[in-house]
Design an enzyme around this catalytic site. Structure first.
Site, mmCIF file in Angstrom:
data_model
loop_
_atom_site.group_PDB
_atom_site.id
_atom_site.type_symbol
_atom_site.label_atom_id
_atom_site.label_comp_id
_atom_site.label_asym_id
_atom_site.label_seq_id
_atom_site.Cartn_x
_atom_site.Cartn_y
_atom_site.Cartn_z
ATOM 1 N N ARG A 67 0.063 -6.936 15.535
ATOM 2 C CA ARG A 67 1.421 -7.366 15.861
ATOM 3 C C ARG A 67 2.148 -6.234 16.574
ATOM 4 N NH1 ARG A 67 4.287 -7.275 11.996
ATOM 5 N NH2 ARG A 67 2.826 -6.749 10.340
ATOM 6 N N TYR A 195 -3.489 -11.921 20.225
ATOM 7 C CA TYR A 195 -3.891 -11.482 18.896
ATOM 8 C C TYR A 195 -3.066 -12.055 17.755
ATOM 9 C CZ TYR A 195 -5.727 -8.756 15.118
ATOM 10 O OH TYR A 195 -6.332 -8.413 13.943
ATOM 11 N N GLY A 197 -1.033 -12.483 14.611
ATOM 12 C CA GLY A 197 0.365 -12.789 14.310
ATOM 13 C C GLY A 197 1.251 -12.907 15.538
ATOM 14 N N LYS A 204 3.465 -16.087 11.418
ATOM 15 C CA LYS A 204 4.643 -15.232 11.236
ATOM 16 C C LYS A 204 5.846 -15.751 12.034
ATOM 17 C CE LYS A 204 2.553 -12.927 8.271
ATOM 18 N NZ LYS A 204 1.769 -11.762 8.203
ATOM 19 N N HIS A 224 7.102 -13.714 2.675
ATOM 20 C CA HIS A 224 5.792 -13.092 2.944
ATOM 21 C C HIS A 224 5.109 -12.837 1.597
ATOM 22 C CE1 HIS A 224 3.529 -9.551 5.130
ATOM 23 N NE2 HIS A 224 2.835 -10.660 5.183
ATOM 24 N N ALA A 247 -1.180 -5.781 4.910
ATOM 25 C CA ALA A 247 -2.333 -4.959 4.509
ATOM 26 C C ALA A 247 -2.053 -4.119 3.262
ATOM 27 C CB ALA A 247 -2.820 -4.091 5.668
ATOM 28 N N GLY A 249 -2.396 -5.717 0.044
ATOM 29 C CA GLY A 249 -3.092 -6.257 -1.114
ATOM 30 C C GLY A 249 -2.784 -7.691 -1.513
ATOM 31 N N LYS A 250 -2.131 -8.495 -0.667
ATOM 32 C CA LYS A 250 -1.851 -9.890 -1.057
ATOM 33 C C LYS A 250 -3.138 -10.701 -1.192
ATOM 34 C CE LYS A 250 1.030 -10.704 2.291
ATOM 35 N NZ LYS A 250 0.971 -9.341 2.844
ATOM 36 N N ASP A 275 -0.578 -15.328 1.946
ATOM 37 C CA ASP A 275 0.284 -14.622 2.903
ATOM 38 C C ASP A 275 1.722 -15.148 2.959
ATOM 39 O OD1 ASP A 275 0.336 -12.486 4.878
ATOM 40 O OD2 ASP A 275 0.568 -14.028 6.415
ATOM 41 N N SER A 367 -9.138 -5.388 12.025
ATOM 42 C CA SER A 367 -10.013 -6.531 12.311
ATOM 43 C C SER A 367 -9.845 -7.557 11.190
ATOM 44 C CB SER A 367 -11.473 -6.076 12.419
ATOM 45 O OG SER A 367 -11.875 -5.385 11.261
ATOM 46 N N ARG A 368 -10.043 -8.818 11.536
ATOM 47 C CA ARG A 368 -9.693 -9.895 10.584
ATOM 48 C C ARG A 368 -10.718 -11.017 10.595
ATOM 49 N NH1 ARG A 368 -4.182 -9.744 8.056
ATOM 50 N NH2 ARG A 368 -3.401 -7.730 8.739
ATOM 51 N N ASP A 494 -8.941 -5.311 -11.789
ATOM 52 C CA ASP A 494 -8.245 -4.775 -12.952
ATOM 53 C C ASP A 494 -6.736 -4.992 -12.886
ATOM 54 O OD1 ASP A 494 -10.360 -3.753 -14.639
ATOM 55 O OD2 ASP A 494 -10.796 -2.386 -12.977
ATOM 56 N N ASN A 495 -6.244 -5.443 -11.755
ATOM 57 C CA ASN A 495 -4.809 -5.749 -11.667
ATOM 58 C C ASN A 495 -4.411 -6.895 -12.601
ATOM 59 O OD1 ASN A 495 -4.364 -3.703 -9.826
ATOM 60 N ND2 ASN A 495 -4.727 -5.026 -8.043
HETATM 61 P P1 GTP Z 1 -1.729 -9.081 5.467
HETATM 62 O O1 GTP Z 1 -2.750 -10.123 5.722
HETATM 63 O O2 GTP Z 1 -1.671 -8.044 6.549
HETATM 64 O O3 GTP Z 1 -0.371 -9.600 5.176
HETATM 65 O O4 GTP Z 1 -2.249 -8.175 4.227
HETATM 66 P P2 GTP Z 1 -2.519 -8.383 2.669
HETATM 67 O O5 GTP Z 1 -1.299 -7.994 1.913
HETATM 68 O O6 GTP Z 1 -3.110 -9.704 2.383
HETATM 69 O O7 GTP Z 1 -3.567 -7.212 2.397
HETATM 70 P P3 GTP Z 1 -5.061 -7.235 1.824
HETATM 71 O O8 GTP Z 1 -5.177 -7.911 0.492
HETATM 72 O O9 GTP Z 1 -5.955 -7.697 2.892
HETATM 73 O O10 GTP Z 1 -5.304 -5.676 1.549
HETATM 74 C C1 GTP Z 1 -5.414 -4.756 2.567
HETATM 75 C C2 GTP Z 1 -5.930 -3.416 2.088
HETATM 76 O O11 GTP Z 1 -5.435 -3.044 0.799
HETATM 77 C C3 GTP Z 1 -7.434 -3.394 1.998
HETATM 78 O O12 GTP Z 1 -7.886 -2.215 2.626
HETATM 79 C C4 GTP Z 1 -7.719 -3.349 0.521
HETATM 80 O O13 GTP Z 1 -8.899 -2.695 0.251
HETATM 81 C C5 GTP Z 1 -6.502 -2.624 -0.042
HETATM 82 N N1 GTP Z 1 -6.209 -3.048 -1.436
HETATM 83 C C6 GTP Z 1 -5.950 -4.298 -1.854
HETATM 84 N N2 GTP Z 1 -5.755 -4.343 -3.200
HETATM 85 C C7 GTP Z 1 -5.888 -3.068 -3.630
HETATM 86 C C8 GTP Z 1 -5.784 -2.452 -4.918
HETATM 87 O O14 GTP Z 1 -5.525 -3.092 -5.943
HETATM 88 N N3 GTP Z 1 -5.968 -1.104 -4.975
HETATM 89 C C9 GTP Z 1 -6.247 -0.369 -3.847
HETATM 90 N N4 GTP Z 1 -6.415 0.957 -3.986
HETATM 91 N N5 GTP Z 1 -6.359 -0.913 -2.615
HETATM 92 C C10 GTP Z 1 -6.170 -2.247 -2.507
HETATM 93 C C1 SPV Z 2 0.398 -9.351 8.701
HETATM 94 O O1 SPV Z 2 0.431 -8.451 9.554
HETATM 95 O O2 SPV Z 2 1.207 -9.375 7.740
HETATM 96 C C2 SPV Z 2 -0.632 -10.392 8.766
HETATM 97 C C3 SPV Z 2 -1.488 -10.448 9.956
HETATM 98 O O3 SPV Z 2 -0.733 -11.201 7.854
HETATM 99 S S1 SPV Z 2 -0.709 -11.201 11.310
HETATM 100 O O4 SPV Z 2 -0.974 -12.641 11.235
HETATM 101 O O5 SPV Z 2 -1.302 -10.618 12.513
HETATM 102 O O6 SPV Z 2 0.710 -10.972 11.247
HETATM 103 MN MN MN Z 3 0.894 -10.930 6.307
#
Ligand code: GTP
Ligand code: SPV
Ligand code: MN
Length: 583
Positions: A67, A195, A197, A204, A224, A247, A249-250, A275, A367-368, A494-495
């Site tokens: 984005r 690309y 988002g 988004k 979000h 990115a 952890g969702k 998301d 990358s996704r 473990d969360n």
């Molecule tokens: P978007 O799709 O961008 O909105 O991201 P998201 O919030 O869904 O993020 P996602 O779950 O893909 O996590 C992205 C990064 O966070 C990855 O590199 C994971 O390895 C890291 N991650 C996720 N959960 C944990 C956790 O509980 N602990 C740690 N240390 N890293 C985590």
């Molecule tokens: C984010 O960046 O929060 C995403 C990926 O979920 S994108 O769809 O590119 O916005």
């Molecule tokens: Mn997102």
């Protein structure tokens, strides 16, 4: 044919001047044709049909991998309505600029018209969009991410209530890349990107930026957030939504697999969304959430059979991979953190021959994978429920190396809004720009709020203040680092140990320590049996350090100043109370 839809498409055609126009019907034969064409042009690479049936690899342009927040605009009549956190352009000026760029940009190309529904067709939560695009990758991705085709037009009928999305990858020229939103016109213009988002306009652009504006006017919320169901040994499923920045952890939390001890006791996690959440109040006063999407656009690096098997398994068929490594020995994909065996004969995300020994990354950090939600082994049986799921808790969180404890509960709804409004996180590769820089990202919506964020805070207050049915609000931080830079908390599966405490708090079944920032668990209330974490470390990540938090409060004060008189008085009062509590 809906006359408003026709007029919108006619205007797009007149401006972009494509050679052909194709309406996406949702018909299987049509989709197959498009895949074939994308393979011929090289836009998509077909992967191993046995190992990854119906899966494709796509590589974006090198300058187009995330984005672009700096080129994303809210174009409303008054600048103040976009607020201090958005880029703004005056709508007529924006249209003029864009028309210059779009003029003739689809000459020699095909224009695709995608009718799509955000949310299950016919649900009261759902909304319809029409996306016009010159990219087959966008069409095939939208088919995974949303509900697409004739059935959507049928549902729309003669209504004018649809979001007009006009995407053109044009020349992918960065200097003319614009992601413009016109909330007052229900319109999105996105040009010169291909690309994620920036271009999957249902995501988004519509489901957060335009929808947040609609939600404020119509009395609901577009957030979000992931949505998950957690079943406890009593067999009852509770639902929670969580807002973490991009990115952070969702996807991982939404699909977590509890450790064996918890599985044996009967704990289970199910995914409703990873998301985006659209939240409305139900007849009983409860807060009900749906996931408006139909698929996952998830971060690939780090996804493996240990960290997130449910995500990986979701991508084993009918999926698209963007900017990952191609293993040319067996025509499959790889990324950093999938396993410890990078392929020997490989092509990196840039399309170059690649050897992991050269020290470069093979997959882009952003990358996704684009995978259908129904592929997910733990998809909730409420995924398609038109009435949504009733939320017990809302969780905020982000990447904080220090400061924020593992988990704390806000004192009440308005205090919870303060927690969300003041949250901060270290930036990631999901948007272009520096990575690892701490920034305030209120409710994880900084890049996604389609109007003045001060008004957004007020809307949050209005939605739940004094409402006994409102979900309880929490904050979590999985990302505390020790002095050597290692994560202290094991995270991932473990969360569930933290979710368990959260649910018990919602139901008044467990105590907590009252601190200046909210209620924190006593160390003995977080079950760490079987974990490699010392008592001291656990205590450490549950401690609220007054010195650090005084600095935090000062930094929040600076952040709040941006909003001027749009900052709700109640949030200013919350900050004052926090400062007093910290004395
Ligand atoms: P978007 O799709 O961008 O909105 O991201 P998201 O919030 O869904 O993020 P996602 O779950 O893909 O996590 C992205 C990064 O966070 C990855 O590199 C994971 O390895 C890291 N991650 C996720 N959960 C944990 C956790 O509980 N602990 C740690 N240390 N890293 C985590
Ligand atoms: C984010 O960046 O929060 C995403 C990926 O979920 S994108 O769809 O590119 O916005
Ligand atoms: Mn997102």
């Amino acid at each position: 044919m809906n006359r408003k839809v026709k007029a919108f498409v006619d205007n797009c055609v007149a401006l972009a001047k494509p050679d052909r126009v194709i309406w996406i019907t949702g018909d299987k034969a049509q989709i197959e044709e498009l895949r074939k064409e994308a393979m011929q042009t090289g836009e998509m690479i077909k992967l191993n049909e046995e190992l990854l049936p119906n899966c494709y690899l796509h590589r974006s342009a090198l300058n187009d991998v995330a984005r672009v927040e700096g080129r994303t605009f809210i174009c409303c009549k008054k600048k103040e309505d976009a607020g201090p956190t958005n880029n703004w352009m005056e709508p007529q000026e924006a249209y003029k600029l864009l028309e210059g760029i779009y003029d003739g940009c689809m000459k020699g190309r095909t224009m695709y018209i995608i009718p799509y529904s955000m949310g299950a067709i016919g649900s009261n939560f759902s909304k319809i969009g029409i996306e016009v695009t010159d990219s087959i990758y966008v069409v095939l991705s939208m088919i995974i991410m949303t509900r697409v085709g004739d059935k959507v037009l049928e549902q729309l009928g003669e209504s004018n209530d649809f979001v007009r999305g006009f995407h053109a990858k044009a020349e992918l020229d960065e200097s003319k890349r614009y992601i413009c939103h016109f909330p007052e016109d229900n319109a999105i213009w996105s040009v010169n990107s291909g690309y994620g988002g920036n271009v999957l306009l249902g995501k988004k652009c519509f489901a957060l930026r335009i929808a947040s504006f609609q939600a404020k006017n119509e009395g609901w919320m577009a957030e979000h957030m992931l949505i998950l169901g957690i079943t406890k040994p009593d067999g009852v499923t509770r639902y929670v939504a969580a807002a973490f920045p991009s990115a952070c952890g969702k996807t991982n939390l939404a699909m977590l697999i509890p450790p064996k001890e918890y599985l044996d006791k009967g704990y289970k996690i199910e995914t409703v969304g990873d998301d985006i959440a659209w939240i409305r109040k139900g007849k009983d006063g409860g807060f009900y959430a749906v996931n408006p999407e139909n698929g996952f656009f998830g971060v690939a690096p780090g996804t493996n059979m240990k960290s997130n098997p449910n995500a990986l398994l979701s991508t084993r068929k009918d999926s698209i991979f963007t900017n990952v490594v191609l293993n040319t020995d067996n025509n499959t994909v790889w990324w950093e953190g999938m396993d410890k065996n990078p392929p020997k004969n490989a092509i990196n995300w840039k399309g170059e021959k690649w050897d992991s020994a050269d020290g470069t990354k093979g997959a882009h950090p952003n990358s996704r994978f684009t995978a259908p939600a129904i592929n997910c082994p733990c998809i909730s049986d409420k995924f398609e429920d038109p009435d949504g799921v009733k939320l017990s808790a809302i969780i905020f969180g982000g990447r904080r190396a220090k400061t924020a404890p593992l988990v704390y509960q806000s004192k009440d709804w308005v205090n919870g809004v303060f927690v969300g409004a003041s949250m901060a996180s270290e930036t990631t590769a999901a948007a272009t720009g520096a990575v690892g820089v701490l920034r305030r990202d209120p409710m994880a919506m900084l890049p996604f709020c389609g109007y003045n964020m001060g008004d957004y805070f007020q809307h949050w207050i209005d939605m739940g203040e004094g409402d006994a049915n409102a979900p309880k609000i929490f904050n979590v931080n999985w990302f505390r680092l020790d002095d050597d830079g290692n994560f202290i908390w094991p995270g991932f599966g473990d969360n569930v140990r933290v979710l368990d405490w959260i649910i018990d708090r919602c139901e008044g079944k467990i105590g907590a320590v009252d601190t200046p920032i909210g209620y924190v668990p006593s160390p003995e209330d977080i079950n760490v049996k079987g974990l490699d974490i010392t008592e001291e470390n656990l205590k450490d990540i549950l401690t609220v350090d007054r010195n650090i938090w005084r600095d935090e409060a000062a930094s929040v004060e600076e952040h709040f100043k941006k909003f001027g008189d749009k900052l709700p008085q109640k949030l200013a009062a919350q900050l004052k109370t926090l400062k007093e509590n910290l004395k």
